[in-house]
Design a protein around this motif. Structure first.
Motif, mmCIF file in Angstrom:
data_model
loop_
_atom_site.group_PDB
_atom_site.id
_atom_site.type_symbol
_atom_site.label_atom_id
_atom_site.label_comp_id
_atom_site.label_asym_id
_atom_site.label_seq_id
_atom_site.Cartn_x
_atom_site.Cartn_y
_atom_site.Cartn_z
ATOM 1 N N GLY A 65 0.824 -1.204 0.000
ATOM 2 C CA GLY A 65 0.000 0.000 0.000
ATOM 3 C C GLY A 65 0.854 1.249 0.000
ATOM 4 N N LEU A 66 0.215 2.382 0.124
ATOM 5 C CA LEU A 66 0.933 3.661 0.100
ATOM 6 C C LEU A 66 1.958 3.765 1.223
ATOM 7 N N ALA A 67 1.610 3.267 2.401
ATOM 8 C CA ALA A 67 2.550 3.349 3.529
ATOM 9 C C ALA A 67 3.794 2.517 3.263
ATOM 10 N N GLN A 68 3.641 1.386 2.568
ATOM 11 C CA GLN A 68 4.771 0.492 2.315
ATOM 12 C C GLN A 68 5.755 1.087 1.302
ATOM 13 N N VAL A 69 5.280 1.927 0.411
ATOM 14 C CA VAL A 69 6.192 2.533 -0.572
ATOM 15 C C VAL A 69 6.634 3.929 -0.138
ATOM 16 N N ASN A 70 6.232 4.309 1.073
ATOM 17 C CA ASN A 70 6.627 5.614 1.605
ATOM 18 C C ASN A 70 7.279 5.490 2.980
ATOM 19 N N GLY A 71 8.047 4.420 3.146
ATOM 20 C CA GLY A 71 8.806 4.285 4.386
ATOM 21 C C GLY A 71 8.601 2.995 5.145
ATOM 22 N N ARG A 72 7.492 2.269 4.861
ATOM 23 C CA ARG A 72 7.194 1.027 5.559
ATOM 24 C C ARG A 72 7.277 1.249 7.072
ATOM 25 N N ASN A 73 8.036 0.433 7.798
ATOM 26 C CA ASN A 73 8.106 0.573 9.259
ATOM 27 C C ASN A 73 9.140 1.583 9.724
ATOM 28 N N ALA A 74 9.764 2.301 8.781
ATOM 29 C CA ALA A 74 10.710 3.351 9.161
ATOM 30 C C ALA A 74 9.986 4.636 9.529
ATOM 31 N N ILE A 75 8.680 4.700 9.253
ATOM 32 C CA ILE A 75 7.896 5.882 9.571
ATOM 33 C C ILE A 75 7.040 5.625 10.808
ATOM 34 N N SER A 76 6.522 6.680 11.392
ATOM 35 C CA SER A 76 5.736 6.551 12.623
ATOM 36 C C SER A 76 4.379 5.921 12.342
ATOM 37 N N TRP A 77 3.757 5.444 13.413
ATOM 38 C CA TRP A 77 2.411 4.886 13.286
ATOM 39 C C TRP A 77 1.454 5.932 12.710
ATOM 40 N N GLU A 78 1.567 7.172 13.160
ATOM 41 C CA GLU A 78 0.661 8.221 12.666
ATOM 42 C C GLU A 78 0.818 8.416 11.161
ATOM 43 N N ASP A 79 2.074 8.400 10.686
ATOM 44 C CA ASP A 79 2.307 8.570 9.252
ATOM 45 C C ASP A 79 1.751 7.394 8.457
ATOM 46 N N LYS A 80 1.923 6.190 8.988
ATOM 47 C CA LYS A 80 1.385 5.005 8.304
ATOM 48 C C LYS A 80 -0.127 5.116 8.154
ATOM 49 N N MET A 81 -0.798 5.509 9.229
ATOM 50 C CA MET A 81 -2.253 5.656 9.184
ATOM 51 C C MET A 81 -2.665 6.742 8.198
ATOM 52 N N ASN A 82 -1.925 7.835 8.197
ATOM 53 C CA ASN A 82 -2.258 8.940 7.292
ATOM 54 C C ASN A 82 -2.121 8.532 5.832
ATOM 55 N N TRP A 83 -1.085 7.741 5.507
ATOM 56 C CA TRP A 83 -0.936 7.255 4.138
ATOM 57 C C TRP A 83 -2.111 6.359 3.753
ATOM 58 N N ASP A 84 -2.549 5.510 4.688
ATOM 59 C CA ASP A 84 -3.687 4.626 4.420
ATOM 60 C C ASP A 84 -4.972 5.423 4.202
ATOM 61 N N LEU A 85 -5.166 6.450 5.020
ATOM 62 C CA LEU A 85 -6.367 7.282 4.881
ATOM 63 C C LEU A 85 -6.335 8.072 3.582
ATOM 64 N N LYS A 86 -5.148 8.457 3.153
ATOM 65 C CA LYS A 86 -5.010 9.148 1.873
ATOM 66 C C LYS A 86 -5.392 8.215 0.732
ATOM 67 N N TYR A 87 -4.986 6.945 0.834
ATOM 68 C CA TYR A 87 -5.281 5.973 -0.220
ATOM 69 C C TYR A 87 -6.786 5.783 -0.425
ATOM 70 N N ILE A 88 -7.543 5.660 0.675
ATOM 71 C CA ILE A 88 -8.965 5.342 0.546
ATOM 72 C C ILE A 88 -9.804 6.520 0.048
ATOM 73 N N LYS A 89 -9.196 7.720 -0.005
ATOM 74 C CA LYS A 89 -9.951 8.874 -0.494
ATOM 75 C C LYS A 89 -10.308 8.733 -1.972
ATOM 76 N N LYS A 90 -9.423 8.085 -2.730
ATOM 77 C CA LYS A 90 -9.693 7.886 -4.150
ATOM 78 C C LYS A 90 -8.935 6.653 -4.635
ATOM 79 N N VAL A 91 -9.629 5.517 -4.665
ATOM 80 C CA VAL A 91 -9.030 4.262 -5.096
ATOM 81 C C VAL A 91 -9.199 4.137 -6.607
ATOM 82 N N THR A 92 -8.088 4.163 -7.338
ATOM 83 C CA THR A 92 -8.144 4.112 -8.802
ATOM 84 C C THR A 92 -7.135 3.098 -9.337
#
Length: 287
Positions: A191-218
């Motif tokens: 998902g977006l979080a995995q290509v933007n840092g995976r576990n090197a980013i904070s939990w908050e950032d991971k969640m934010n990337w996921d929420l960004k993804y579901i805004k427009k699934v294409t």
């Protein structure tokens, strides 16, 4: 028989085999999935045409192709796991899946190649992750080869090729209702979080990337994530673990460590996670 007829028969056979296999696996998945009854409901999200009708066909095609094309790798990794870590070769774990019409997550069995030993102490308790995670297990995780069996989760409909990565039930209970909106999309292999840092980013950032993804699934966004995943996981070989930990830190442990929840709230939510997981035993007995 002409070459065209032979090719036509092979294609027809492949389509029929895939359809039968997918149906069998979906029926089996239904027997091992259950509802997270203890958690408060959230408002389900309305899916677009692509996500609702097209994405599943792409998932089945990709998963089937991957299993066929990479079957020698599947067999090779399975043999290595059996030789180095013993049996069972596969590791299964309950993970939160798609939110149902009632606003509560379903919990499904996710398949992975085993990457840890089952060493226990004198009381029968499993030893810490850093002890059980061998050099071979770390290699499996760093190359993402341990995740190959998730193609079968994609076939049975519990996962998608692209979507928010399925976290643990004990992570889900610490998420806010807004963060749990990530579960209104089917969990993905990447998902977006995995290509933007995976576990090197904070939990908050991971969640934010996921929420960004579901805004427009294409389709365009999914294709971009697939290409980025291949580059990061197989070319750059970025690992999934944090620098100072054998495995990623649980959300609850992170919130407690950073004093974003107190010990009482932490204990309460851990109990909820246990209650949800114990609910699976009752459900399995009823089926």
């Amino acid at each position: 028989m002409s070459k065209k007829k032979v090719l036509g028969c092979l294609l027809t056979g492949a389509v029929v085999t895939t359809a039968v296999t997918t149906t069998v696996m979906k029926n089996k998945a239904k027997k091992t999935t259950y509802k997270a009854e203890s958690i408060d409901p959230i408002t389900p999200r309305e899916m677009g045409f692509y996500e609702k009708y097209v994405k599943r066909a792409i998932d089945v095609t990709c998963a089937t192709g991957a299993i066929v094309v990479f079957s020698p790798i599947y067999l090779g990794v399975a043999a290595l796991v059996r030789a180095k870590l013993g049996s069972p070769v596969l590791f299964t774990q309950d993970r939160p899946g798609l939110v149902g019409p009632d606003g509560k997550e379903t919990v499904f069995k996710m398949y992975k190649f085993r990457s840890m030993t089952d060493e226990r102490d004198e009381n029968g308790e499993l030893l810490p992750d850093e002890v059980r995670l061998t050099k071979f297990g770390k290699w499996l995780r760093n190359t993402s080869l341990d995740e190959l069996p998730e193609a079968f989760n994609i076939l049975n409909g519990t996962m998608s090729v692209i979507g928010p990565r399925p976290q643990l039930v004990r992570d889900m209970v610490f998420m806010t209702k807004e963060q749990r909106m990530r579960h209104t999309a089917k969990p993905g292999l990447s998902g977006l979080a995995q290509v933007n840092g995976r576990n090197a980013i904070s939990w908050e950032d991971k969640m934010n990337w996921d929420l960004k993804y579901i805004k427009k699934v294409t389709f365009k966004e999914d294709l971009k994530i697939i290409l980025d995943t291949v580059k990061k996981a197989f070319i750059k070989q970025e690992g999934i673990t944090q620098d100072d930990m054998a495995t990623a830190e649980d959300l609850g442990d992170y919130l407690l460590r950073t004093e974003k929840v107190n010990q009482s709230e932490y204990n309460k939510r851990k109990e909820m996670a246990t209650e949800i997981l114990e609910g699976s035993l009752k459900d399995y007995g009823d089926k």
